[in-house]
Design a protein around this motif. Structure first.
Motif, short mmCIF file in Angstrom:
data_model
loop_
_atom_site.label_atom_id
_atom_site.label_comp_id
_atom_site.label_asym_id
_atom_site.label_seq_id
_atom_site.Cartn_x
_atom_site.Cartn_y
_atom_site.Cartn_z
N THR A 37 6.30 -12.84 10.01
CA THR A 37 5.26 -12.28 10.89
C THR A 37 4.42 -13.36 11.56
O THR A 37 3.61 -13.05 12.44
CB THR A 37 4.34 -11.35 10.10
OG1 THR A 37 3.67 -12.10 9.07
CG2 THR A 37 5.12 -10.20 9.46
N VAL A 38 4.59 -14.62 11.14
CA VAL A 38 3.77 -15.70 11.69
C VAL A 38 3.85 -15.78 13.22
O VAL A 38 2.81 -15.89 13.89
CB VAL A 38 4.16 -17.05 11.05
CG1 VAL A 38 3.51 -18.22 11.80
CG2 VAL A 38 3.74 -17.07 9.58
N PRO A 39 5.05 -15.75 13.85
CA PRO A 39 5.09 -15.82 15.30
C PRO A 39 4.29 -14.70 15.98
O PRO A 39 3.59 -14.95 16.97
CB PRO A 39 6.58 -15.70 15.62
CG PRO A 39 7.27 -16.20 14.40
CD PRO A 39 6.42 -15.74 13.27
N THR A 40 4.39 -13.48 15.44
CA THR A 40 3.65 -12.37 16.03
C THR A 40 2.15 -12.57 15.87
O THR A 40 1.37 -12.32 16.81
CB THR A 40 4.07 -11.04 15.38
OG1 THR A 40 5.48 -10.90 15.48
CG2 THR A 40 3.41 -9.86 16.06
N ILE A 41 1.72 -13.01 14.70
CA ILE A 41 0.29 -13.24 14.47
C ILE A 41 -0.25 -14.33 15.38
O ILE A 41 -1.30 -14.18 16.02
CB ILE A 41 0.04 -13.58 12.99
CG1 ILE A 41 0.38 -12.39 12.09
CG2 ILE A 41 -1.41 -14.02 12.77
CD1 ILE A 41 0.36 -12.70 10.61
N VAL A 42 0.48 -15.45 15.46
CA VAL A 42 0.05 -16.55 16.32
C VAL A 42 -0.02 -16.10 17.78
O VAL A 42 -0.99 -16.37 18.50
CB VAL A 42 1.00 -17.75 16.17
CG1 VAL A 42 0.71 -18.82 17.22
CG2 VAL A 42 0.89 -18.35 14.77
N GLY A 43 1.02 -15.41 18.22
CA GLY A 43 1.05 -14.94 19.60
C GLY A 43 -0.06 -13.95 19.88
O GLY A 43 -0.70 -13.99 20.95
N THR A 44 -0.32 -13.04 18.94
CA THR A 44 -1.38 -12.05 19.15
C THR A 44 -2.75 -12.70 19.24
O THR A 44 -3.58 -12.34 20.09
CB THR A 44 -1.36 -11.01 18.01
OG1 THR A 44 -0.09 -10.35 17.98
CG2 THR A 44 -2.44 -9.96 18.21
N LEU A 45 -3.02 -13.66 18.37
CA LEU A 45 -4.31 -14.36 18.43
C LEU A 45 -4.49 -15.09 19.76
O LEU A 45 -5.57 -15.07 20.35
CB LEU A 45 -4.41 -15.34 17.26
CG LEU A 45 -4.52 -14.71 15.86
CD1 LEU A 45 -4.51 -15.79 14.78
CD2 LEU A 45 -5.80 -13.87 15.76
N ALA A 46 -3.41 -15.74 20.22
CA ALA A 46 -3.50 -16.41 21.52
C ALA A 46 -3.72 -15.40 22.63
O ALA A 46 -4.50 -15.64 23.56
CB ALA A 46 -2.21 -17.21 21.76
N VAL A 91 7.70 -19.95 18.69
CA VAL A 91 7.48 -20.15 17.26
C VAL A 91 8.63 -19.54 16.47
O VAL A 91 9.10 -20.11 15.47
CB VAL A 91 6.14 -19.53 16.83
CG1 VAL A 91 5.95 -19.62 15.32
CG2 VAL A 91 4.98 -20.21 17.54
N ALA A 92 9.13 -18.37 16.93
CA ALA A 92 10.24 -17.71 16.23
C ALA A 92 11.50 -18.58 16.25
O ALA A 92 12.22 -18.67 15.26
CB ALA A 92 10.53 -16.36 16.87
N VAL A 93 11.76 -19.24 17.38
CA VAL A 93 12.92 -20.11 17.48
C VAL A 93 12.83 -21.24 16.46
O VAL A 93 13.81 -21.63 15.82
CB VAL A 93 13.05 -20.68 18.90
CG1 VAL A 93 14.00 -21.87 18.93
CG2 VAL A 93 13.55 -19.60 19.84
N LEU A 94 11.63 -21.78 16.30
CA LEU A 94 11.44 -22.89 15.34
C LEU A 94 11.64 -22.43 13.90
O LEU A 94 11.94 -23.23 13.02
CB LEU A 94 10.04 -23.47 15.51
CG LEU A 94 9.74 -24.08 16.89
CD1 LEU A 94 8.29 -24.55 16.95
CD2 LEU A 94 10.69 -25.22 17.19
N MET A 95 11.50 -21.12 13.67
CA MET A 95 11.61 -20.59 12.31
C MET A 95 13.00 -20.06 11.98
O MET A 95 13.34 -19.89 10.81
CB MET A 95 10.61 -19.45 12.11
CG MET A 95 9.16 -19.89 12.14
SD MET A 95 8.05 -18.48 11.89
CE MET A 95 8.60 -17.86 10.30
N VAL A 96 13.81 -19.75 13.01
CA VAL A 96 15.09 -19.09 12.77
C VAL A 96 16.01 -19.99 11.95
O VAL A 96 16.14 -21.18 12.20
CB VAL A 96 15.76 -18.73 14.11
CG1 VAL A 96 17.23 -18.38 13.90
CG2 VAL A 96 15.05 -17.53 14.73
#
Length: 524
Positions: free
Chosen positions: A125-134, A25-30
């Protein structure tokens, strides 16, 4: 399979999924611009750790691992995360709310680390939140399989077929699912770290810059007598691929020159903002300059020489009309690193430049593309800012660079040094005529003499290579009639001001190592 193995695996698989998904997700946002934040939780946590690294630990890492210090950090982080996730997995199978709560707390810490990085925004923070929920979902699902096995076995005596109405994996499949999800997460991390679109954009941009220079630019010509071309001796020009890299960026910033700009502000009459295209339109110069890291130990390899193409920083500062009360320029990198450079070093006659080419090629990304600072005569920690985006004209009593509050001296002038390259330390040579050779440097003062001593004999003056300018190292050589046995060779250099390299041994901190480089060799 015992819960002794499957319980830790629940946490490890959850951690792998969290990081793998977050990296993708972070790569898609960079964004490939200088203002981008760091949405990757792994890089954000690592960057926060580096920012808080005490000087002694930084010295240890560089001295032990050299230019592989970042790899060592990632390995250490990986082991720490592995153990932490394993512990959370065990806890989740014994106390579900506490285990899940601790895992969520780790995710919150990761999100906070993301927000501390330069250029960060809430959306990072979206990538971290998404990853944490998963990860929480995986942890819950796998932990159900472990605990469901135990409850089911107690209820009906069956060892391996309890699945709690299919909502949880069966006991025998927890290990397979956990291992598979761990591998999937690891693959996601790999893809995220190596397949970013920003890297491809920068590659294309570098090619475009190279083509633009090829038609109308010729790099500085190096005279033949500047290089003895002795096997094992450092060449006068260090190839880009072999040039040392020491910086605080865990991941190389990928900045498009189309979005890059540099701002000059602070104690100036006129603030300036210059784009990359405008910079290329100035009268660029070629200059050979040797760069050296303050962490370089006596005889160390954290030094290199290159021909840099760029625009003199004094010209840029002159346009801004610097205040007479200023004495320092605080340069800032896109990754947040700062360096406090004495104003004099940027406004006198030395070739301090905003460099765009390195040895005739666009700066490699790891060496600062699209633009970096090159300042002769100062260690890199106070001058050689890569990915530079901001110059604040200020005073030493008002601002500090990144390393100064961490115990390093503020000014960072280069010390006269020399190194033996041939023969190698601990090596052996044949009896008879041999050669001792190496390099010596004292940027912006210049090397006048190099002397070599074998065992307890007299100092012998070595032959120096031709001098290109006072801002680069010079090679030296001495023919030696080597007798059989074991010998100790020492070298010392003197600069053009008459200062001779001191014998006194000192570590890199706080302002550069000192001492004669001494090696032991065997002659057969």
């Amino acid at each position: 399979m015992s819960s002794r193995f499957t319980a830790p695996l629940c946490g490890i698989a959850a951690g792998a999924i969290t990081l793998g998904l977050a990296e993708i997700v972070a790569v898609l946002m960079v964004r490939s611009d200088a203002a981008a934040g760091t949405p990757s939780p792994l890089l954000a946590v690592g960057g926060a750790f580096v920012d808080r690294t005490p000087s002694w630990l930084k010295d240890f890492a560089v001295a032990t691992f050299g230019t592989n210090d970042k790899i060592a950090l990632f390995v250490g982080m990986g082991l720490t995360l592995l153990l932490a996730c394993a512990a959370v997995g065990v806890l989740a199978t014994r106390n579900r709310p506490l285990g899940l709560g601790l895992y969520a707390l780790i995710g919150i810490i990761g999100s906070l680390a993301v927000l501390t990085r330069p250029g960060s925004a809430a959306g990072d923070t979206v990538p971290t939140i998404v990853g944490t929920l998963a990860g929480l979902g995986v942890l819950t699902w796998l932990a159900d399989g472990v605990t469901g096995r135990t409850q089911g076995a107690a209820a009906d005596g069956e060892a391996g077929d309890v699945s709690a109405q299919g909502a949880r994996p069966k006991r025998r499949s927890v290990l397979a699912w956990g291992s598979g999800l761990t591998a999937l997460g690891a693959a996601g991390m790999y893809v995220g770290r190596t397949m970013g679109s920003a890297q491809e954009a920068v590659r294309v941009a570098r090619q475009r810059v190279a083509e633009g220079f090829a038609a109308n630019h010729t790099t500085l010509s190096i005279p033949a007598d500047a290089d003895f071309e002795i096997a094992g001796l450092s060449p006068y020009i260090t190839p880009n691929d072999n040039f040392y890299r020491i910086d605080t960026a865990l991941s190389v910033p990928q900045i498009s020159p189309d979005s890059w700009s540099i701002r000059v502000h602070g104690m100036v009459d006129e603030e300036i903002e210059m784009t990359y295209e405008e910079l290329l339109g100035e009268d660029l110069i070629d200059t050979a300059v040797t760069l050296c890291c303050v962490s370089n130990t006596v005889g160390g390899s954290l030094i290199g020489n290159a021909v840099w193409t760029g625009w003199p920083i004094r010209e840029l500062l002159a346009r801004a009309r610097v205040s007479a009360q200023a004495d320092m320029v605080l340069s800032t990198s896109s990754d947040g690193f700062t360096a406090g450079t004495p104003l004099e070093a940027l406004t006198d006659d030395r070739d301090s430049v905003l460099a765009v080419l390195m040895n005739g090629e666009p700066l490699p990304a790891q060496h600062g593309f699209p633009v970096r600072m090159v300042v002769p005569g100062l260690y890199g920690y106070v001058s050689a800012t890569k990915w530079v985006v901001d110059l604040k004209v200020t005073r030493f009593d008002a601002d500090q660079g990144y390393w100064t509050p961490r115990g390093w001296d503020a000014l960072g002038p280069i010390k006269v040094q020399s190194r033996i390259d041939v023969p190698t330390a601990g090596g052996s040579v044949q009896a008879g005529t041999s050669v001792i050779a190496g390099v010596a440097w004292d940027q912006h003062t210049g090397i006048k003499r190099v002397e070599v001593r074998v065992d307890d004999g007299d100092w012998q003056e070595a032959e120096l290579s031709g001098e290109v300018n006072v801002d680069t190292w010079r090679q030296w050589r001495l023919d030696w009639d080597a007798p059989s046995g074991k010998h100790t060779i020492a070298v010392r250099a003197s600069n053009k001001d008459g200062e001779t390299q001191t014998e006194q041994q000192a570590p890199p901190a706080p302002n550069g190592a000192t001492g004669w480089h001494t090696i032991d060799v065997s002659v057969a």
